[in-house]
Design a protein around this motif. Structure first.
Motif, short mmCIF file in Angstrom:
data_model
loop_
_atom_site.label_atom_id
_atom_site.label_comp_id
_atom_site.label_asym_id
_atom_site.label_seq_id
_atom_site.Cartn_x
_atom_site.Cartn_y
_atom_site.Cartn_z
N ARG A 195 15.03 5.88 -0.11
CA ARG A 195 14.56 6.01 -1.49
C ARG A 195 13.32 5.15 -1.72
NH1 ARG A 195 18.28 7.95 -5.66
NH2 ARG A 195 17.01 6.71 -7.10
N PHE A 196 13.34 3.91 -1.21
CA PHE A 196 12.19 3.02 -1.39
C PHE A 196 10.94 3.63 -0.78
CE2 PHE A 196 9.57 -0.43 0.46
CZ PHE A 196 9.10 -0.99 -0.72
N PHE A 197 11.03 4.11 0.46
CA PHE A 197 9.85 4.61 1.14
C PHE A 197 9.38 5.95 0.59
CE2 PHE A 197 10.95 1.69 4.78
CZ PHE A 197 9.80 0.92 4.64
N LEU A 198 10.24 6.70 -0.08
CA LEU A 198 9.83 7.95 -0.70
C LEU A 198 9.26 7.74 -2.10
CD1 LEU A 198 12.74 10.40 0.26
CD2 LEU A 198 10.41 10.37 1.18
N SER A 199 9.47 6.59 -2.69
CA SER A 199 9.12 6.36 -4.08
C SER A 199 7.74 5.73 -4.22
CB SER A 199 10.15 5.46 -4.75
OG SER A 199 9.96 4.11 -4.35
N ALA A 200 7.27 5.65 -5.46
CA ALA A 200 6.00 4.99 -5.76
C ALA A 200 6.12 3.48 -5.66
CB ALA A 200 5.54 5.38 -7.16
N ARG A 201 7.32 2.95 -5.49
CA ARG A 201 7.49 1.50 -5.35
C ARG A 201 6.91 0.99 -4.04
NH1 ARG A 201 11.38 -0.17 -9.24
NH2 ARG A 201 12.63 1.54 -10.08
N SER A 202 6.74 1.86 -3.06
CA SER A 202 6.23 1.44 -1.75
C SER A 202 4.76 1.79 -1.58
CB SER A 202 7.06 2.10 -0.64
OG SER A 202 7.01 3.52 -0.75
N ALA A 203 4.00 1.76 -2.66
CA ALA A 203 2.62 2.24 -2.66
C ALA A 203 1.73 1.55 -1.63
CB ALA A 203 2.02 2.06 -4.06
N TYR A 204 1.99 0.27 -1.32
CA TYR A 204 1.10 -0.50 -0.43
C TYR A 204 1.81 -0.89 0.86
CZ TYR A 204 -3.06 -3.42 0.32
OH TYR A 204 -4.25 -3.97 0.80
N VAL A 205 2.90 -0.20 1.17
CA VAL A 205 3.67 -0.47 2.39
C VAL A 205 3.51 0.72 3.32
CG1 VAL A 205 5.91 -1.03 3.37
CG2 VAL A 205 5.32 -1.84 1.07
N SER A 206 2.80 0.54 4.43
CA SER A 206 2.56 1.65 5.34
C SER A 206 2.48 1.13 6.77
CB SER A 206 1.26 2.38 4.98
OG SER A 206 1.10 3.56 5.74
N GLY A 207 2.82 2.00 7.72
CA GLY A 207 2.80 1.63 9.13
C GLY A 207 3.92 0.69 9.52
N GLN A 208 5.01 0.68 8.74
CA GLN A 208 6.10 -0.25 8.98
C GLN A 208 7.27 0.41 9.70
OE1 GLN A 208 5.47 -3.68 8.17
NE2 GLN A 208 3.60 -2.45 8.20
N THR A 442 8.81 -4.60 -3.01
CA THR A 442 9.37 -4.65 -1.67
C THR A 442 10.51 -5.67 -1.59
OG1 THR A 442 7.18 -4.08 -0.81
CG2 THR A 442 8.79 -4.90 0.78
N ILE A 443 10.31 -6.80 -2.23
CA ILE A 443 11.36 -7.81 -2.27
C ILE A 443 12.58 -7.30 -3.02
CG2 ILE A 443 11.95 -10.06 -3.30
CD1 ILE A 443 9.13 -11.00 -2.46
N ALA A 444 12.36 -6.59 -4.13
CA ALA A 444 13.48 -6.05 -4.89
C ALA A 444 14.30 -5.07 -4.05
CB ALA A 444 12.97 -5.36 -6.16
N TRP A 445 13.63 -4.23 -3.25
CA TRP A 445 14.36 -3.32 -2.35
C TRP A 445 15.22 -4.12 -1.37
CZ3 TRP A 445 11.70 -2.87 2.73
CH2 TRP A 445 12.53 -2.26 3.69
#
Length: 469
Positions: A195-208, A442-445
């Motif tokens: 859910r986190f990686f599909l959502s707008a909450r992960s806007a600046y998290v990539s290549g992880q 990211t911390i909240a996830w």
């Protein structure tokens, strides 16, 4: 801090100038907003041979309300989706130049056992990538290589990392690309992370690359995704301003009762931050000898479910010019204080079983940085303590993870010289700096109960920076 270039090239005039001169045009990222749907649009599903995670994926599609379409590689998805009562259809590629119509691409690679079977990934992404819209999401699901039965399976699963990171650099347009490794018997732990990686909450998290295992506690079947932290007490150090204030705000928005800690000189700012969150302000110098015992005593009555080690300082000089005090203070505040505080909280039982520890590291702790031997050493040490403590805390179902921010737009980065600041902004797949809220989300996830299977992980919040691993 404002990114003037980002604003300019996304204006009508700036857009024309960028096109005329061939200038890069970073996308304005789609970030989570409470007044807009968290999930919306089509999700295209693909799969390799004998996919093992489609049932877990179906649960996520159903709970998010996304509409799925199946690529020809995922023929099994049609029957499965029908059993789950999901709307589905066949993927139809977008014509060149047409408006992209897909919000996310998800590929189940969990059953791939040999490098020759990686062809299914080529077929899926070759057909679908041009249909993925701006700020879209790419997620590949695999099996943790270390749990594989054969060297060939390990090899094929490890290959997914190179694919996912390359997709993130090719897709651009604000699109993120991430890999989730799911250990055997950990399928029930997938939903929170996916859910986190599909959502707008992960806007600046990539290549992880995130690993999920089954050994860190159970996930409730009745998660309130709007308030996943309701009833939990969360502590954030360095909470008066900047990233710390953003962390406190996001945790509170997800239902946590927040306690902010900062140095006595920042007490007024800390109170101002905590007041609208109905939070509690505690003034402590975390580097003081008696601070761990005092913090544990102050938190003893309520207990703690989440502890976020955010407080940190920089004192930059090349090591030949650095004073001994500058070295000692950075190591002590950024690293040693975390060790002492956790020792006190764990010994006193103040941090409850099933709790969450989240530490703020830095990309400098991964790649190093000129003039930051003290800071980089402290942040690499944070990574070391996360990795070393995770097995020890497993018996109490406590997870410990770290986020490693890259270039984040804060008062600290505003003081960096212009040319270095611009390089920091542009040297990533998003071609822009992140915001404090990106670190906070990211911390909240990682703090959520549904992240019980994620521990010992280092997640970079850097827009897939070109620096480091």
């Amino acid at each position: 801090m404002n990114d003037s270039y980002l604003k300019f090239v996304n204006s009508p005039l700036g857009g024309r100038v960028a096109r005329s001169f061939g200038l890069p045009k970073p996308e304005v990222l789609r970030r989570y907003r409470a007044d807009t749907p968290e999930f919306d649009g089509l999700i295209a599903i693909g799969a390799g041979r004998a996919p093992q995670l489609l049932d877990a994926l179906a649960d996520v599609v159903k709970s998010t309300g996304l509409t799925s379409v199946a690529h020809e590689s995922a023929g099994l998805w049609i029957a499965l989706a029908n059993r789950h009562g999901l709307m589905t259809g066949r993927f139809e590629p977008t014509e060149p130049g047409a408006h992209a119509r897909v919000a996310a691409l998800v590929f189940d690679a969990s059953g791939i056992e040999d490098s020759t079977q990686l062809d299914a990934l080529y077929a899926f992404f070759h057909d679908t990538l041009r249909s993925l819209g701006k700020c879209g999401r790419i997620v590949v699901l695999g099996r943790t290589p270390e749990t594989c039965d054969t060297p060939r399976q390990w090899t094929a699963q490890r290959a997914l990392e190179g694919l996912v990171r390359s997709l993130g650099k090719e897709a651009r347009r604000g699109i993120t690309s991430n890999l989730i490794y799911v250990a055997p018997h950990a399928e029930h732990q997938l939903e929170g992370t996916l859910r986190f990686f599909l959502s707008a909450r992960s806007a600046y998290v990539s290549g992880q690359v995130v690993r999920i295992d089954a050994g860190s506690g159970a996930v409730s079947n009745a998660v309130d995704w709007a308030q996943p932290l309701a009833g939990r007490h969360a502590v954030v150090t360095g909470a008066a301003r900047g990233i710390g204030a953003a962390i406190a705000s996001v945790l509170a928005a997800q239902g946590a009762q927040v306690i902010g800690i900062d140095i006595p000189s920042a007490h007024d700012a800390l109170v101002d931050t905590m007041r609208p969150l109905a939070g509690t302000a505690l003034s402590f110098d975390i580097a003081a000898d008696d601070a761990p015992a005092q913090i544990a005593a102050a938190l003893d009555e309520t207990g703690v479910d989440i502890f976020v080690h955010n407080a940190g300082i920089t004192k930059d000089k090349t090591i030949a010019k650095m004073s001994e005090a500058a070295w000692h203070n950075v190591i002590d505040i950024n690293l040693s204080a975390q060790e002492r505080i956790d020792d006190a909280l764990l010994a006193a039982g103040t941090l409850r079983d099933g709790g969450r520890i989240v530490c703020v590291s830095s990309i400098s702790g991964i790649a190093g940085n000129l003039g930051q031997t003290n800071y980089a050493a402290s942040k690499a040490g944070v990574i070391g303590r996360v990795q070393s403590m995770a097995p020890q805390l497993r018996a109490r179902h406590i997870t410990i993870n770290a986020v490693a921010p890259g270039f984040i737009e804060t008062q600290m980065t505003a003081k960096i010289p212009l040319t270095i600041r611009e390089a920091g902004r542009r040297m990533n797949s998003m071609s822009q700096g992140g915001l404090p809220v990106d670190v906070a989300q990211t911390i909240a996830w990682l703090a959520q109960p549904a992240s019980a299977g994620v521990t010992g992980q280092i997640v970079r919040v850097c827009g897939q920076s070109l620096l480091g691993a």
